[in-house]
Scaffold this motif. Structure first.
Motif, PDB file in Angstrom:
ATOM      1  N   ARG A 243     -23.418 -66.360  28.617  1.00 39.95           N
ATOM      2  CA  ARG A 243     -22.980 -65.545  27.905  1.00 39.95           C
ATOM      3  C   ARG A 243     -22.492 -64.551  28.630  1.00 39.95           C
ATOM      4  O   ARG A 243     -21.240 -64.300  28.923  1.00 39.95           O
ATOM      5  N   VAL A 244     -23.276 -64.367  30.287  1.00 46.31           N
ATOM      6  CA  VAL A 244     -23.211 -64.260  31.475  1.00 46.31           C
ATOM      7  C   VAL A 244     -22.195 -64.714  32.055  1.00 46.31           C
ATOM      8  O   VAL A 244     -21.413 -64.342  32.561  1.00 46.31           O
ATOM      9  N   ILE A 245     -21.987 -65.973  32.575  1.00 52.36           N
ATOM     10  CA  ILE A 245     -20.745 -66.831  32.724  1.00 52.36           C
ATOM     11  C   ILE A 245     -19.898 -66.382  32.213  1.00 52.36           C
ATOM     12  O   ILE A 245     -18.410 -65.947  32.920  1.00 52.36           O
ATOM     13  N   GLU A 246     -19.617 -66.789  30.900  1.00 44.82           N
ATOM     14  CA  GLU A 246     -18.619 -66.139  30.049  1.00 44.82           C
ATOM     15  C   GLU A 246     -17.588 -65.153  30.474  1.00 44.82           C
ATOM     16  O   GLU A 246     -16.403 -64.573  30.492  1.00 44.82           O
ATOM     17  N   LYS A 247     -18.373 -63.770  30.481  1.00 52.15           N
ATOM     18  CA  LYS A 247     -18.589 -62.538  30.768  1.00 52.15           C
ATOM     19  C   LYS A 247     -17.590 -62.166  32.980  1.00 52.15           C
ATOM     20  O   LYS A 247     -16.757 -61.162  32.475  1.00 52.15           O
ATOM     21  N   LEU A 248     -18.640 -62.682  32.905  1.00 53.62           N
ATOM     22  CA  LEU A 248     -18.632 -62.442  34.027  1.00 53.62           C
ATOM     23  C   LEU A 248     -17.848 -63.550  35.394  1.00 53.62           C
ATOM     24  O   LEU A 248     -17.944 -63.087  36.447  1.00 53.62           O
ATOM     25  N   THR A 249     -16.919 -64.255  34.811  1.00 53.36           N
ATOM     26  CA  THR A 249     -16.086 -64.939  34.835  1.00 53.36           C
ATOM     27  C   THR A 249     -14.558 -65.233  34.462  1.00 53.36           C
ATOM     28  O   THR A 249     -14.053 -65.295  33.234  1.00 53.36           O
ATOM     29  N   ARG A 250     -13.582 -65.010  35.268  1.00 51.58           N
ATOM     30  CA  ARG A 250     -11.881 -65.011  34.509  1.00 51.58           C
ATOM     31  C   ARG A 250     -11.579 -65.976  34.190  1.00 51.58           C
ATOM     32  O   ARG A 250     -12.163 -66.686  35.110  1.00 51.58           O
ATOM     33  N   ASN A 251     -10.863 -65.656  33.275  1.00 50.57           N
ATOM     34  CA  ASN A 251     -10.026 -67.041  32.515  1.00 50.57           C
ATOM     35  C   ASN A 251     -11.329 -68.166  32.131  1.00 50.57           C
ATOM     36  O   ASN A 251     -10.649 -69.186  31.749  1.00 50.57           O
ATOM     37  N   SER A 252     -12.388 -67.693  31.837  1.00 52.25           N
ATOM     38  CA  SER A 252     -13.279 -68.357  31.596  1.00 52.25           C
ATOM     39  C   SER A 252     -12.959 -69.279  30.001  1.00 52.25           C
ATOM     40  O   SER A 252     -13.399 -70.418  29.763  1.00 52.25           O
ATOM     41  N   GLN A 253     -12.262 -68.922  29.049  1.00 52.45           N
ATOM     42  CA  GLN A 253     -11.745 -69.469  27.277  1.00 52.45           C
ATOM     43  C   GLN A 253     -12.638 -70.281  27.460  1.00 52.45           C
ATOM     44  O   GLN A 253     -12.693 -71.453  26.901  1.00 52.45           O
ATOM     45  N   PHE A 254     -14.203 -70.176  26.502  1.00 51.99           N
ATOM     46  CA  PHE A 254     -14.587 -70.875  26.045  1.00 51.99           C
ATOM     47  C   PHE A 254     -14.704 -70.610  24.990  1.00 51.99           C
ATOM     48  O   PHE A 254     -13.888 -70.096  24.250  1.00 51.99           O
ATOM     49  N   TYR A 255     -14.879 -72.351  25.069  1.00 56.32           N
ATOM     50  CA  TYR A 255     -14.986 -72.399  22.841  1.00 56.32           C
ATOM     51  C   TYR A 255     -16.227 -71.973  22.068  1.00 56.32           C
ATOM     52  O   TYR A 255     -16.739 -71.059  23.167  1.00 56.32           O
ATOM     53  N   HIS A 256     -15.309 -70.370  21.166  1.00 54.63           N
ATOM     54  CA  HIS A 256     -16.412 -70.147  19.914  1.00 54.63           C
ATOM     55  C   HIS A 256     -16.928 -71.026  18.445  1.00 54.63           C
ATOM     56  O   HIS A 256     -16.528 -70.481  17.514  1.00 54.63           O
ATOM     57  N   GLY A 257     -15.554 -72.144  18.494  1.00 58.53           N
ATOM     58  CA  GLY A 257     -15.812 -73.130  17.228  1.00 58.53           C
ATOM     59  C   GLY A 257     -17.519 -72.932  16.462  1.00 58.53           C
ATOM     60  O   GLY A 257     -17.848 -72.594  16.602  1.00 58.53           O
ATOM     61  N   THR A 258     -17.319 -73.598  15.123  1.00 53.82           N
ATOM     62  CA  THR A 258     -18.435 -73.738  14.435  1.00 53.82           C
ATOM     63  C   THR A 258     -19.036 -74.891  15.612  1.00 53.82           C
ATOM     64  O   THR A 258     -19.104 -76.231  14.851  1.00 53.82           O
ATOM     65  N   GLN A 259     -20.706 -74.847  15.567  1.00 57.03           N
ATOM     66  CA  GLN A 259     -20.914 -76.053  16.617  1.00 57.03           C
ATOM     67  C   GLN A 259     -21.597 -77.301  15.276  1.00 57.03           C
ATOM     68  O   GLN A 259     -21.754 -78.022  15.390  1.00 57.03           O
ATOM     69  N   GLY A 260     -22.047 -76.594  13.799  1.00 57.96           N
ATOM     70  CA  GLY A 260     -22.129 -77.304  12.719  1.00 57.96           C
ATOM     71  C   GLY A 260     -21.118 -78.366  12.709  1.00 57.96           C
ATOM     72  O   GLY A 260     -21.811 -79.760  12.607  1.00 57.96           O
ATOM     73  N   GLY A 261     -19.973 -78.484  12.598  1.00 57.87           N
ATOM     74  CA  GLY A 261     -18.438 -78.621  12.622  1.00 57.87           C
ATOM     75  C   GLY A 261     -18.572 -79.932  13.733  1.00 57.87           C
ATOM     76  O   GLY A 261     -18.234 -81.096  13.811  1.00 57.87           O
ATOM     77  N   LYS A 262     -19.529 -79.987  14.713  1.00 61.34           N
ATOM     78  CA  LYS A 262     -18.952 -80.638  16.020  1.00 61.34           C
ATOM     79  C   LYS A 262     -20.829 -81.874  16.215  1.00 61.34           C
ATOM     80  O   LYS A 262     -20.871 -82.255  16.472  1.00 61.34           O
ATOM     81  N   ILE A 263     -21.994 -81.185  15.008  1.00 61.09           N
ATOM     82  CA  ILE A 263     -22.673 -82.086  14.816  1.00 61.09           C
ATOM     83  C   ILE A 263     -22.899 -84.146  14.867  1.00 61.09           C
ATOM     84  O   ILE A 263     -23.476 -84.485  15.889  1.00 61.09           O
ATOM     85  N   HIS A 264     -21.935 -84.347  14.436  1.00 57.91           N
ATOM     86  CA  HIS A 264     -21.737 -85.982  14.829  1.00 57.91           C
ATOM     87  C   HIS A 264     -21.011 -86.385  15.381  1.00 57.91           C
ATOM     88  O   HIS A 264     -21.299 -87.014  16.024  1.00 57.91           O
ATOM     89  N   GLU A 265     -19.919 -85.368  16.455  1.00 55.54           N
ATOM     90  CA  GLU A 265     -19.731 -85.618  17.664  1.00 55.54           C
ATOM     91  C   GLU A 265     -20.653 -85.739  18.829  1.00 55.54           C
ATOM     92  O   GLU A 265     -20.886 -86.314  19.948  1.00 55.54           O
ATOM     93  N   LEU A 266     -21.957 -84.770  18.435  1.00 54.48           N
ATOM     94  CA  LEU A 266     -22.741 -84.549  19.474  1.00 54.48           C
ATOM     95  C   LEU A 266     -24.291 -86.038  19.221  1.00 54.48           C
ATOM     96  O   LEU A 266     -23.804 -86.284  20.091  1.00 54.48           O
ATOM     97  N   GLN A 267     -23.674 -86.354  18.206  1.00 56.17           N
ATOM     98  CA  GLN A 267     -24.676 -87.487  17.730  1.00 56.17           C
ATOM     99  C   GLN A 267     -23.895 -88.829  18.731  1.00 56.17           C
ATOM    100  O   GLN A 267     -24.815 -89.648  18.790  1.00 56.17           O
ATOM    101  N   GLU A 268     -22.798 -88.304  18.719  1.00 55.86           N
ATOM    102  CA  GLU A 268     -22.068 -89.852  18.768  1.00 55.86           C
ATOM    103  C   GLU A 268     -22.263 -89.540  20.727  1.00 55.86           C
ATOM    104  O   GLU A 268     -22.801 -90.723  21.137  1.00 55.86           O
TER     105      GLU A 268
END
Length: 699
Positions: free
Chosen positions: A672-697
């Motif tokens: 979170r600190v990196i996101e706030k103190l980094t210019r044009n960070s554009q971090f992903y903020h989607g639902t983590q739950g929807g990515k569980i199967h991709e994470l397992q893969e």
């Protein structure tokens, strides 16, 4: 960047011819570069011992004794024969033995036993020899022919004469071992049998050009000459790896060869330039040292890295485009693992890893400051692995430690000379004083003294005292002893008293190098921090990356402290800059990929993907640096080079471990600190739950 890539790919043949010609010419020029092996030559010009040496060379034709020769198992008549033979060697200015101190034709029992033991002990004869170092190699060789390999010879002149020979042979051996091993590493970490040839050709060309262009400096230090090419190979290989890995990824994505290379250059130029600039600034910090080996190595290595960057971003792309059909025909399956299990372990154990990181780093920071240091060259060859080291140890075992310190004072006041002569002789640790007062006597006018004897003690302006002391660097109190000698001279003559000799130069080295330490460390960290700040446009990321690599340096340098071994201060200074500049690349590559993935996925998955995609590149680079360092450390008999090699090899391993096992946890922790103190960070903020199967893969 697109115009640049279009230009170089359009003129492929011209660029290849230019690089090959430059490498061929520079290979010849490299043989003309001089190499300096004397520590004292790298003292600042305003150092007191440097001034004293310059004046002594102007005032006196003869140097102080610079060779000790020991002949074992000889009678006094036999010892006199050896003395006569050695004295006749062309280049031997003077040889002193027992017969110069006592009357050997009278019963020795009537003479002072300590005096006899200083020259003849247990049937072993010890000679103090003064040789002309102009042709020192030949003089030392001729003396060795007389005494044979079974007897012993040591001293500054011997070290200066033999070092170039042994170092040159060792460098050739190191290169013959390192290059094939690096080639094997590249074979195992690439997908083509031919790709490593391209890496080695590009970096090898840059190394040849760098060695040849060193002629602009005339002479370089033995440290730079021995370690420079190995460091350039190990450090610069990253840049080629970054580029060709991107090229391979683009081709796997379906792109044709030329567009794939254009995109590869554009995609990797940021990481390559950032890595190159941090390495350049790490070496550039050495330029600001007053101890001249720093600027010597700094300028050569800054040039080396710039040439490597040019070779990778200009020569390697066109060479690859000419040879890519060979890459295709020699493809093989990847031997590298996917690192899925490793990535899971790193994430699961990130908290214990961070705790362990703190537990190890804090004491390491304090431990590396308490190392016992060597500043000069006395102990550089004190190893049983060489004849020079064995000779040195044998003489010291029999006769103890001995060094010469020269004091020069303005002549003309005999009373002062007599009093100072007495005070110098009374200093604890001073075994003898050779002066006009002792050798001739204060009552004998100089007009009655043979000119040959007088010229050794009196010059046009100075009276010279040659002190023999039972100390050397590494012995407790050596620096206080030299300081006491200097203080004694200054008490009588103020700044007019000059002190020279190996110990005096070493004391000045100590003073100079300690003054350089803080400056070099602050500059190297400051330069790297600024480049990271500009590259990532972040306030927090430079802090995290610098902390990780600095911690690896502290851990590396605290090992000698806990092992109870001495550390050459030159190695300490150089590794502080080299390890930071060379291994910060690992953190840059890792963080670049993390930020790239973080735009499309959550922080944990981004860390997993980064570990899986970057570990092979970082491991390849770290392996090459480790191999180069360890081989340099194992083969080199020069203590400075050997220790520097071990520090480089061990430092690469520690940096690799911290980047792979600690940096991911820090990036997740401060996400979170990196996101706030980094210019044009554009971090992903989607639902983590929807990515569980991709994470397992991905696991």
């Amino acid at each position: 960047m697109e115009h640049y890539t279009n230009f170089i790919l359009k003129h492929k043949k011209i660029i290849i011819v230019l690089f090959v010609l430059a490498a061929a010419v520079c290979a010849v020029l490299s043989t003309m570069v001089g190499v300096d092996y004397k520590f004292a030559d790298y003292l600042p010009d305003d150092a007191e011992s440097t001034k004293a040496l310059d004046i002594m060379e102007e005032e006196y034709d003869q140097e102080v004794p610079n060779v000790r020769v020991m002949i074992k198992d000889v009678s006094i008549p036999e010892a006199l024969v050896y003395k006569e033979k050695i004295g006749k060697v062309d280049g031997v200015q003077e040889i002193n033995w027992l017969d110069d101190a006592v009357n050997i034709y009278e019963p020795l029992e009537t003479e002072d036993q300590d005096t006899i033991d200083a020259w003849y002990k247990n049937g072993n004869a010890l000679y103090q020899v003064t040789i002309d170092e102009t042709n020192g190699e030949q003089v030392v060789h001729d003396i060795r022919q007389i005494i044979g390999d079974d007897n012993y010879m040591t001293g500054d002149a011997v070290i200066d004469a033999l070092t170039p020979i042994s170092t040159s042979e060792e460098i050739q051996k190191i290169v013959l071992i390192v290059v094939p091993l690096v080639f094997v590493v590249l074979l195992l970490t690439t997908n083509s049998w031919f790709e490593p040839v391209l890496f080695m050709a590009a970096i090898g060309t840059a190394i040849l050009i760098n060695r040849g262009t060193n002629l602009m400096f005339g002479t370089i230090s033995f440290v730079t000459n021995a370690a420079g090419s190995i460091l350039q190979l190990a450090v610069s290989m990253d840049y080629g790896i970054f580029l060709l890995h991107r090229f391979a990824e683009n081709r796997q994505a379906g792109e044709e060869a030329e567009p794939a290379m254009k995109h590869a250059v554009q995609q990797s130029v940021g990481s390559i330039m950032s890595s190159g600039l941090t390495t350049v600034t790490g070496f550039a910090a050495l330029i600001f040292m007053r101890f001249k080996i720093g600027p010597d190595m700094g300028w050569v290595m800054v040039k080396a890295i710039i040439l490597s960057l040019i070779a990778v971003l200009c020569f390697l792309p066109v060479l690859t485009m000419v040879c890519y059909p060979l890459i295709d025909r020699t493809e093989h399956r990847s031997f590298a693992p996917k690192f899925r299990f490793l990535s899971k372990v790193v994430l699961d154990w990130r908290v214990p890893m961070l705790v362990l990181f703190l537990i190890v780093t804090i004491p390491s920071y304090f431990g590396q400051q308490k190392n016992s240091f060597l500043y000069g060259g006395t102990k550089v060859y004190q190893t049983e692995a060489t004849q020079l080291g064995r000779d040195m140890n044998a003489i010291e075992d029999e006769y103890g430690i001995s060094s010469q310190v020269v004091v020069m004072v303005p002549k003309g006041d005999m009373e002062k000379e007599i009093e100072m002569n007495r005070d110098l002789g009374s200093i604890e640790g001073v075994d003898s004083v050779v002066s006009y007062i002792n050798s001739v006597g204060e009552s004998i006018p100089t007009d009655f003294v043979p000119q040959e004897q007088l010229s050794q003690l009196y010059s046009e302006h100075y009276s010279r005292y040659v002190l023999t002391v039972d100390s050397e660097e590494g012995i407790d109190g050596w620096d206080q002893l030299v300081q006491e000698i200097k203080d004694t001279g200054e008490a009588y003559y103020g700044s007019g008293a000059l002190v020279a000799g190996n110990l005096a130069s070493t004391l000045d080295l100590k003073t100079t190098i300690i003054q350089d330490m803080t400056k070099v460390n602050l500059l190297s960290v400051g330069f790297v921090f600024i480049i990271l700040l500009v590259n990532f446009q972040s306030i927090i990321l430079p802090v995290i990356l610098t902390l990780v690599i600095e911690a690896s340096i502290w851990i590396n340098l605290t090992v000698p402290y806990f092992a109870g071994s001495d550390l050459f201060y030159i190695g300490y200074l150089i590794i502080s800059s080299v390890q930071l500049g060379a291994t910060i690349d690992y953190g840059i590559l890792f963080t670049d990929r993390y930020l790239e993935y973080r735009r499309d996925m959550g922080k944990k998955r981004a860390a997993l993907r980064t570990i899986q995609s970057c570990t092979i590149s970082i491991a390849t680079s770290a392996s090459i640096l480790t191999i180069a360092g360890i081989i340099l450390g194992v083969i080199s008999t020069n203590g400075v080079l050997s220790q520097l090699g071990i520090l480089i090899g061990r430092g690469a391993v520690i940096s690799f471990l911290l980047v792979i096992f600690v940096l991911p946890g820090l990036l997740i922790l401060f996400d979170r600190v990196i996101e706030k103190l980094t210019r044009n960070s554009q971090f992903y903020h989607g639902t983590q739950g929807g990515k569980i199967h991709e994470l397992q893969e991905s696991l």
